[in-house]
Design a protein around this motif. Structure first.
Motif: not given
Length: 226
Positions: A152-171
């Motif tokens: 979440t902190l990484a996505l905030i820093a990147a402007g929330g563009d790479d949502r796939e980062l969240s789903s891949r890490t989650r799985e």
């Protein structure tokens, strides 16, 4: 307006300014102007700017917890972890300034953060009781929390563009801490030990003495981490 109402107005003003700031610093002068109070009133309620920010963190956690409490179970404990992860990330991206204070500023939210931790532990307990947890409950909760916060902190820093980062890490994290529903559960001794330990909770069977129950929990803990 009474003291409670004034304090709430200041908190709401600070929260709104933080949400609108895009991560930029918010001054106490701006908060006072938005809340319609003088600096002495703000300092009376919060002591100083750090006290105000600490209170804002608690306020943000309460909003986050309200959403978590209202979320119904899907009926699948692993899916509940997945949905909880996604809701956590969405909250952070929707309230980036709040989130940065809550998780990236080294501030404490007291009872509110403890409740958030208890909710996550409870979700991991449900997975354990279903025989689908690969690691001890506290380990699973810590891994999920650390990974989700980092994403979440990484996505905030990147402007929330790479949502796939969240789903891949989650799985990846869920695969590391949980078993698939169709997996042959009896072959996983550690999962069964975790399930039994979770089912026992803080109490052992009545047929065991306190010392025997303590020994049983120790044995189960050893098996769980094999």
């Amino acid at each position: 307006m009474n003291d409670t109402g004034t304090r709430e107005r200041i908190l709401q003003a600070a929260a709104r300014l933080l949400a609108e700031s895009g991560g930029a610093p918010v001054s106490t002068r701006a908060v006072c102007a938005a809340a319609g109070v003088g600096a002495p009133t703000l300092y009376h309620h919060f002591g100083d700017k750090d006290g105000l920010l600490d209170a804002v963190v608690v306020y943000g956690f309460e909003r986050y917890l309200a959403e978590k409490r209202a979320r119904p179970s899907s009926g699948d404990p692993v899916e509940d972890l997945r949905l909880g992860w996604d809701a956590h990330v969405e909250f952070g991206l929707g309230q980036p300034a709040f989130y940065a204070l809550m998780y990236g500023g080294g501030r404490q939210a007291g009872a509110a953060s403890e409740e958030a931790r208890r909710i996550l532990l409870g979700m991991a307990e449900e997975v354990a009781r279903a025989g689908r947890l690969r690691v001890p409950v506290h380990t699973a909760a810590s891994m999920i929390q650390a990974a989700c916060m980092g994403v979440t902190l990484a996505l905030i820093a990147a402007g929330g563009d790479d949502r796939e980062l969240s789903s891949r890490t989650r799985e990846a994290v869920l695969a590391a801490v949980t078993t698939d529903e169709t997996e042959d559960r009896p072959s996983s001794v550690s999962a069964m030990a975790i399930a039994l330990s979770s089912a026992l909770g803080g109490d052992g069977p009545r047929t065991l003495s306190a010392a025997e129950a303590s020994l049983l929990r120790e044995w189960l803990g050893r098996i769980a981490v094999e």
